[in-house]
Design a protein around this motif. Sequence first.
Motif, PDB file in Angstrom:
ATOM      1  N   PRO A 163     -50.189   0.649  22.317  1.00 37.89           N
ATOM      2  CA  PRO A 163     -49.271   0.508  23.459  1.00 37.89           C
ATOM      3  C   PRO A 163     -48.351   1.716  23.650  1.00 37.89           C
ATOM      4  CG  PRO A 163     -49.194  -1.459  22.056  1.00 37.89           C
ATOM      5  CD  PRO A 163     -50.020  -0.433  21.336  1.00 37.89           C
ATOM      6  N   GLN A 164     -47.837   2.275  22.550  1.00 43.37           N
ATOM      7  CA  GLN A 164     -46.898   3.387  22.669  1.00 43.37           C
ATOM      8  C   GLN A 164     -46.945   4.250  21.416  1.00 43.37           C
ATOM      9  OE1 GLN A 164     -42.910   1.986  23.474  1.00 43.37           O
ATOM     10  NE2 GLN A 164     -42.304   3.930  24.371  1.00 43.37           N
ATOM     11  N   TYR A 200     -46.646   5.366  15.770  1.00 39.46           N
ATOM     12  CA  TYR A 200     -46.550   4.188  16.624  1.00 39.46           C
ATOM     13  C   TYR A 200     -45.075   3.926  16.928  1.00 39.46           C
ATOM     14  CZ  TYR A 200     -51.403   3.141  15.335  1.00 39.46           C
ATOM     15  OH  TYR A 200     -52.759   3.193  15.156  1.00 39.46           O
ATOM     16  N   LEU A 201     -44.751   3.765  18.188  1.00 40.35           N
ATOM     17  CA  LEU A 201     -43.354   3.541  18.546  1.00 40.35           C
ATOM     18  C   LEU A 201     -43.032   2.059  18.674  1.00 40.35           C
ATOM     19  CD1 LEU A 201     -42.404   6.259  21.202  1.00 40.35           C
ATOM     20  CD2 LEU A 201     -42.342   6.370  18.702  1.00 40.35           C
ATOM     21  N   VAL A 202     -41.888   1.663  18.108  1.00 44.13           N
ATOM     22  CA  VAL A 202     -41.366   0.305  18.271  1.00 44.13           C
ATOM     23  C   VAL A 202     -39.882   0.432  18.599  1.00 44.13           C
ATOM     24  CG1 VAL A 202     -43.015  -0.781  16.689  1.00 44.13           C
ATOM     25  CG2 VAL A 202     -40.838   0.087  15.787  1.00 44.13           C
ATOM     26  N   PRO A 203     -39.256  -0.650  19.083  1.00 48.40           N
ATOM     27  CA  PRO A 203     -37.810  -0.562  19.342  1.00 48.40           C
ATOM     28  C   PRO A 203     -37.059  -0.178  18.066  1.00 48.40           C
ATOM     29  CG  PRO A 203     -38.717  -2.582  20.257  1.00 48.40           C
ATOM     30  CD  PRO A 203     -39.789  -1.961  19.438  1.00 48.40           C
ATOM     31  N   LYS A 204     -35.913   0.395  18.263  1.00 49.09           N
ATOM     32  CA  LYS A 204     -35.081   0.843  17.143  1.00 49.09           C
ATOM     33  C   LYS A 204     -34.863  -0.278  16.124  1.00 49.09           C
ATOM     34  CE  LYS A 204     -30.824   1.871  18.218  1.00 49.09           C
ATOM     35  NZ  LYS A 204     -29.744   2.571  18.940  1.00 49.09           N
TER      36      LYS A 204
END
Lengths: 483, 101
Positions: free
Chosen positions: B81-82, B88-92
Amino acid sequence: MDYKTIAQLKNDLHTKKISSVELTQSFLKRIKQYDKELNSFITVTEEVALKNAAEADVRIAKGTAVALTGIPMAQKDIFCTTGIKTSCGSKILDNFISPYDATSYKQFKDAGTVLLGKTNMDEFAMGSSNETSYYGPVKNPWDLERVPGGSSGGSAAAVAAYLTPAATGTDTGGSIRQPAALSGITGIKPTYGRVSRYGMIAFASSLDQGGVFARSAEDTALLLNVMAGFDEKDSTSINKPVPDYTKTLNDSLEGLRIGLPKEYFDAGLDPEIEKAIQAAIKEYEKMGAKIINIDLPNTGLSIPAYYVIAPAECSSNLARFDGVRYGYRCKDPVDLEDLYKRSRTEGFGSEVKRRIMIGTYALSAGYYDAYYLKAQKARCLIRDDFVEAFKKVDVIMGPTAPSPAFKIGEKSNDPISMYLSDIYTIAVNLAGLPGMSIPAGFVNNLPVGLQLIGNYFEEAKLLTIAHQYQKNTNWHTMMPKGF
Amino acid sequence: MSLTTDAVKKIAHLARLNLNEKELVTFTSQLSNILDFVEQMNKTDTKNVAPLAHPLDINQRLRDDVVTEPDQRAAFQAIAPQVEAGLYLVPKVIETDEVEA
């Protein structure tokens, strides 16, 4: 329309009566014509199919054809296929393009088959009616108001309507045998470990096993020849030689000992189905088989044990769907927990959520012994019943399902009544045994399936038993009207 | 076994699922029914039965601890997804204020 078996199609291809491209086009045309109504495919891979077929024609011309060169088939949408969407019937994987091939799919590619498409299924293979699919229910070609069975309902309906000569399926609690029965075709679930599970999206790892659907036992044998065998990539794959399943199809059934478990002819069985099954048994007696009444006393434990073990394993397997690495991600998550929760909540359907929660509860602190451990002990008793029975008999027979195909919507609001439709198939998965369902008549114009249960790794014997019946009967040759 | 709505809320949280009020009521009743149903197992005495882990009683096959997979990070990240810079990016997840303090 008259169908042709894989053996006949092979012959047509090799005698140049038809090219693989022409054959493939004829199935793609049938899919276009009929599948709007049936909904048996999630993805039709027309481009891939025509490319596979063109390559097959070159091989046939060059004389380098292999086992199933040029034969079109479909894959259940649970098998990963590189570059092609693999949804597992779920919104959470609606955007998932697999980066690798399932071993089973690779084997069929290497054997020269043409991929027509990916078939519809219950979400994550959780269901007995194909109604839990994100892509909508599949209809039974014998009666469009009824379910084709599940979870491999798309594969079963597509083969029954001859939109494909064959398709793969998976069977965790009956998901090949029950739809084969309800859709009037032949299906086999091999011994646990016989077929690779690599790249087959996991539901309940100690129960899942891949297999195939076709229009006859002979075709099923040709397909199992491709699919069976050891795979390094699956740690539960068993390294044991694979026989040529077509070699023994004509062995005699003289003296075959058929076990009939009294628990499979209980009050829950539709009396008309029982009549059809008894008639099939009579047919076997004519072929020289002996009938032996047996007991599988712990049969009643199967569904309760299954609905602890399968959800427990599913809650663990489906933990990987978290919106981070692939699959659906919710919009604008505020933090990591919100990302996990909303991606899963928006991505999974209610049957999947139900099973994840049952499994989570059964494995949670303080409840493990009462549920999971208890179920594993019950599983031992169920397995031991079969081990005892196979000391006295060569094969166990009975109905595949307690009733013919039910109406779409009839059981979808009552999980337990849905679970009970797998009452005769589930114990086989708990014991890890091979099983088949073959057409054995009709009740109110709806197909009836005869279940054959074999001892470990005796798929060849099951196929012989099925083939001999099909030589003496024509139930398996029936086509639903309008297709 | 009858589950309470609070118990179902807790299970849903452990499973990282949200339930709205209506779902909470439906799932509480359905999950209770399923548990009642599976508890039929308790009628069978299993005191002297060993739990079955594999129907053929075989152990999980082990392989040598050597690298067998090629690096496919780019292929795997292409469907994420991101991602950014191979990650891999996730919310902080870390509260930066506290770290700075």
